[in-house]
Design a protein around this motif. Structure first.
Motif, PDB file in Angstrom:
ATOM      1  N   VAL A 181      49.929  46.352  34.621  1.00  2.00           N
ATOM      2  CA  VAL A 181      48.875  45.238  35.175  1.00  2.00           C
ATOM      3  C   VAL A 181      49.434  44.082  34.714  1.00  2.00           C
ATOM      4  O   VAL A 181      49.871  43.925  33.492  1.00  2.00           O
ATOM      5  N   TYR A 182      49.696  42.929  35.516  1.00  2.00           N
ATOM      6  CA  TYR A 182      49.961  41.655  35.287  1.00  2.00           C
ATOM      7  C   TYR A 182      48.687  40.668  34.934  1.00  2.00           C
ATOM      8  O   TYR A 182      47.727  40.904  35.768  1.00  2.00           O
ATOM      9  N   VAL A 183      48.709  40.007  33.920  1.00  2.00           N
ATOM     10  CA  VAL A 183      47.853  39.028  34.067  1.00  2.00           C
ATOM     11  C   VAL A 183      48.005  37.474  33.812  1.00  2.00           C
ATOM     12  O   VAL A 183      49.142  37.300  32.872  1.00  2.00           O
ATOM     13  N   GLY A 184      47.863  36.470  34.519  1.00  2.00           N
ATOM     14  CA  GLY A 184      48.107  35.138  34.306  1.00  2.00           C
ATOM     15  C   GLY A 184      49.443  34.616  35.100  1.00  2.00           C
ATOM     16  O   GLY A 184      49.754  33.673  34.987  1.00  2.00           O
ATOM     17  N   LEU A 185      49.782  35.527  36.160  1.00  2.00           N
ATOM     18  CA  LEU A 185      50.959  35.145  37.106  1.00  2.00           C
ATOM     19  C   LEU A 185      50.373  33.755  37.664  1.00  2.00           C
ATOM     20  O   LEU A 185      49.359  33.428  38.393  1.00  2.00           O
ATOM     21  N   ARG A 186      51.706  32.946  38.002  1.00  2.00           N
ATOM     22  CA  ARG A 186      51.456  31.689  38.708  1.00  2.00           C
ATOM     23  C   ARG A 186      52.927  31.120  39.256  1.00  2.00           C
ATOM     24  O   ARG A 186      52.969  30.180  39.921  1.00  2.00           O
ATOM     25  N   ASP A 187      54.177  31.853  38.873  1.00  2.00           N
ATOM     26  CA  ASP A 187      55.278  31.492  39.663  1.00  2.00           C
ATOM     27  C   ASP A 187      56.230  32.690  39.916  1.00  2.00           C
ATOM     28  O   ASP A 187      56.596  33.232  39.026  1.00  2.00           O
ATOM     29  N   LEU A 188      56.129  33.053  41.147  1.00  2.00           N
ATOM     30  CA  LEU A 188      56.729  34.235  41.758  1.00  2.00           C
ATOM     31  C   LEU A 188      57.969  33.956  42.702  1.00  2.00           C
ATOM     32  O   LEU A 188      57.621  33.113  43.438  1.00  2.00           O
ATOM     33  N   ASP A 189      58.891  34.821  42.684  1.00  2.00           N
ATOM     34  CA  ASP A 189      59.870  34.678  43.855  1.00  2.00           C
ATOM     35  C   ASP A 189      59.114  35.651  45.027  1.00  2.00           C
ATOM     36  O   ASP A 189      58.624  36.583  44.899  1.00  2.00           O
ATOM     37  N   ASP A 190      59.763  35.351  46.087  1.00  2.00           N
ATOM     38  CA  ASP A 190      59.506  35.947  47.193  1.00  2.00           C
ATOM     39  C   ASP A 190      59.724  37.646  47.149  1.00  2.00           C
ATOM     40  O   ASP A 190      58.811  38.250  47.566  1.00  2.00           O
ATOM     41  N   ALA A 191      61.033  38.117  46.683  1.00  2.00           N
ATOM     42  CA  ALA A 191      61.142  39.313  46.385  1.00  2.00           C
ATOM     43  C   ALA A 191      60.063  39.844  45.570  1.00  2.00           C
ATOM     44  O   ALA A 191      59.943  41.255  45.858  1.00  2.00           O
ATOM     45  N   GLU A 192      59.678  39.315  44.454  1.00  2.00           N
ATOM     46  CA  GLU A 192      58.770  39.848  43.565  1.00  2.00           C
ATOM     47  C   GLU A 192      57.514  40.044  44.197  1.00  2.00           C
ATOM     48  O   GLU A 192      56.927  41.037  44.071  1.00  2.00           O
ATOM     49  N   LYS A 193      57.004  39.072  44.997  1.00  2.00           N
ATOM     50  CA  LYS A 193      55.867  39.324  45.884  1.00  2.00           C
ATOM     51  C   LYS A 193      55.769  40.534  46.382  1.00  2.00           C
ATOM     52  O   LYS A 193      54.803  41.270  46.643  1.00  2.00           O
ATOM     53  N   ALA A 194      56.774  40.766  47.490  1.00  2.00           N
ATOM     54  CA  ALA A 194      56.959  41.747  47.915  1.00  2.00           C
ATOM     55  C   ALA A 194      56.948  43.078  47.562  1.00  2.00           C
ATOM     56  O   ALA A 194      56.371  44.096  47.978  1.00  2.00           O
TER      57      ALA A 194
END
Length: 310
Positions: A181-194
């Motif tokens: 589980v992630y907490v606090g994300l606010r800067d992701l690449d498109d590949a990571e989102k996918a």
């Protein structure tokens, strides 16, 4: 107000392991993070909580100038460091000791978490992972836009990416998507989102914290990481805290956790009683002011290990 140790904290043995690793990042300086943490009030905080603290020194890390200028040299060196760290964290958890890993860049978590997972695997259990970070660190060598390995440890813990770095744990993979589980994300690449969507990983962004509040998000995070597992490894990047509070980080992103939100997250994790190991990484003293970020990190660690206001 005096600090009061909880019974759980009083019985805890802690092994500090430094990892002066900067090979996973392009910006220099995080290799001095373990020294900055040792110069902070960290040990004093833990000992006041009744913890028996043993500092076992640093994992050896090669100088980047000594590495051959060939493709993959940094990844190979990081894999070797992580393999050493995995052995150390596994040994500590087997002995009932809580490894506290001080970084160094976040690529080290491919080793620290793998070691904790190995120790649980030997008991027939899986590991839960709570990842406090502005970034998902879910790229692979094939998807990374920068090539920096500190943006890849979670992918390798999930069994993706380079086979050598992805196979440091006796558990295969080291962590299952449903236990992360992630907490606090606010800067992701498109590949990571996918990848997050494809694997069904639970990811709480800063918007979730804004809308629901930190308490509700952390309650869910603890439930996810403890359901079907034998305990939790907490991996915390200092940049999950807002840079106004934690300026000494290499990849600051505005809009992070406040000081009180950061402490509350740690307090909730402690109260769950499932913490097996912890990383605190990505402190860069070159970018800091008066070691303030390392001191903040020491205070957050103390909250994770049982420090209460009253």
């Amino acid at each position: 107000m005096p600090t009061v140790a909880s019974p759980a904290a009083s019985a805890r043995a802690v092994e500090i392991i430094g990892v002066p690793l900067d090979l996973g990042a392009s910006r220099r300086g995080v290799d001095m993070g373990p020294s900055a943490m040792r110069l902070s009030s960290l040990v004093r905080h833990l000992e006041r909580l009744g913890c028996a603290v043993r500092d076992t020194g640093n994992v050896p890390v090669p100088d980047r100038a000594a590495l051959p200028p060939v493709p993959g040299a940094f990844l190979q060196a990081i894999t070797a460091v992580c393999a050493d760290l995995a052995r150390r964290t596994a040994d500590a958890v087997r002995a009932g000791i809580t490894p506290l890993v001080l970084g160094g860049d976040h690529s080290l978590a491919a080793g620290s978490v793998a070691g904790t997972a190995t120790a649980l695997h030997e008991r027939g259990q899986r590991l839960g992972l709570i990842w406090l970070d502005a970034h998902a660190d879910l790229n692979t060598p094939d998807t990374s836009l920068s090539g920096n390995v500190h943006g890849m440890p979670v992918a390798h813990l999930l069994g993706l990416g380079d086979p050598r770095l992805a196979s440091l744990s006796h558990a295969t993979p080291a962590v299952r998507p449903e236990h992360l589980v992630y907490v606090g994300l606010r800067d992701l690449d498109d590949a990571e989102k996918a990848c997050i969507r494809q694997l069904g990983i639970r990811a709480f962004t800063m918007r979730d914290i804004d809308e629901r509040g930190l308490r509700a998000v952390m309650d869910d995070a603890v439930t996810i990481a403890t359901t079907g597992t034998g305990g939790v490894h907490l991996s915390c990047d200092a940049d999950w805290v807002d840079p106004q509070e934690a300026p000494g980080v290499g990849t600051p992103v505005r809009g992070g956790a406040t000081l009180r939100e950061a402490h509350l997250a740690m307090e909730i994790i402690h109260d769950a009683g499932a913490l097996l190991a912890m990383d605190l990484v990505e402190i860069n003293p070159i970018l800091d002011a008066g070691n303030a970020t390392a001191e903040l990190a020491a205070e957050l660690i103390a909250s994770a290990f049982g420090r209460h206001i009253l």
